[in-house]
Enzyme design. Structure first.
Site, mmCIF file in Angstrom:
data_model
loop_
_atom_site.group_PDB
_atom_site.id
_atom_site.type_symbol
_atom_site.label_atom_id
_atom_site.label_comp_id
_atom_site.label_asym_id
_atom_site.label_seq_id
_atom_site.Cartn_x
_atom_site.Cartn_y
_atom_site.Cartn_z
ATOM 1 N N ASP A 1 -103.963 -52.563 -55.572
ATOM 2 C CA ASP A 1 -104.904 -53.490 -56.193
ATOM 3 C C ASP A 1 -105.848 -53.966 -55.093
ATOM 4 O OD1 ASP A 1 -103.613 -53.285 -58.613
ATOM 5 O OD2 ASP A 1 -102.390 -55.071 -58.313
ATOM 6 N N ASP B 1 -102.923 -54.040 -70.119
ATOM 7 C CA ASP B 1 -102.248 -55.248 -69.633
ATOM 8 C C ASP B 1 -101.851 -56.042 -70.866
ATOM 9 O OD1 ASP B 1 -102.908 -54.477 -67.029
ATOM 10 O OD2 ASP B 1 -104.780 -55.615 -67.067
#
Length: 251
Positions: free
Chosen positions: A11, A130
């Protein structure tokens, strides 16, 4: 049976690798180019690179960094973050990505999945979802987990498959960074409902969590970040453990 895949995830925010808990409280985890090379050398099956604030901030993924990572690795490379149109896909594939991950943009414009699959083939497109298990069930979230959508996890995963996605990357926001294991019940439901590979994300803390994702959760691949970034679980050690547990992995 196809080998199960281990996928470190980077990330990236402002040019550095970060990791948080439940999508917040981010801390630095190092240089993405160096980490990517280290994971490739260590035996990772694939690498995932997500520019985590690209959608929220409305800018493009760092193409230059993608190029630098791609030059250092020899494993499949998935890139996501701020991909809104075919031109973004072109740019990132030309920079060295093998697959493209779409999340917020695909929920806003589901036709984007059809367009990418038609132009490049389903093998190029990973639909990242998500989701959080709210009081009224699993719901999708966009913009790095900031905005809830009135869209169920399972209905959206099925639609993404029907539109041409080649894989589903499911991150449980409840499990992200907590290190208590993956959302195996939801993973298993996805695996039973879909015919494309499911990548588990969110919750790895111990080697047994990977085993559980593959056996209980029926996942095809397991993605993790902090346990790799901070040296808690070496990838080669994890793979030997999984082999000992009778799980088919590439050594």
């Amino acid at each position: 049976m196809l080998a199960k895949r281990i996928i470190p995830c980077l990330d990236v925010k402002n040019g550095e690798t970060v990791k948080g808990t439940n999508f917040v409280n981010l801390r630095s985890a190092g240089d993405p180019v160096e980490l990517g090379k280290a994971y490739s050398d260590a035996g990772a099956d694939e690498l995932c690179f997500l520019d985590i604030t690209a959608s929220f901030e409305g800018r493009k993924t760092f193409t230059d960094m993608v190029s630098r990572v791609a030059r250092e690795i020899n494993i499949p490379f998935t890139v996501g973050g701020g991909i809104n149109e075919i031109a973004d896909v072109d740019r990132l594939l030309n920079a060295g990505a093998d697959k493209i991950s779409v999340n917020s943009a695909a929920i806003r414009n589901p036709q984007l999945i059809d367009e990418i699959a038609h132009r490049y083939g389903s093998q190029v497109i990973v639909c990242a979802i998500d989701a959080r298990n709210d009081a009224d069930g699993w719901h999708c979230y966009t913009k790095g987990g900031r905005e809830r959508q009135e869209l169920g996890l399972f209905e959206w995963a099925h639609e993404a498959q029907e539109r041409g996605a080649g894989e589903i990357l499911f991150t449980s926001m409840d499990h992200d960074g907590v290190k208590n294991g993956y959302a195996n019940e939801a993973l298993s439901q996805l695996a039973d409902a879909l015919s494309i590979p499911i990548i588990a994300s969110g919750g790895a803390g111990k080697k047994v969590h990977f085993k559980d994702a593959f056996t209980i959760g029926k996942a095809d691949a397991a993605l993790a970040a902090s346990v790799f970034h901070f040296g808690e679980i070496p990838i080669n050690e994890l793979k030997y453990y999984l082999r000992d547990q009778k799980i088919n992995v590439r050594l």
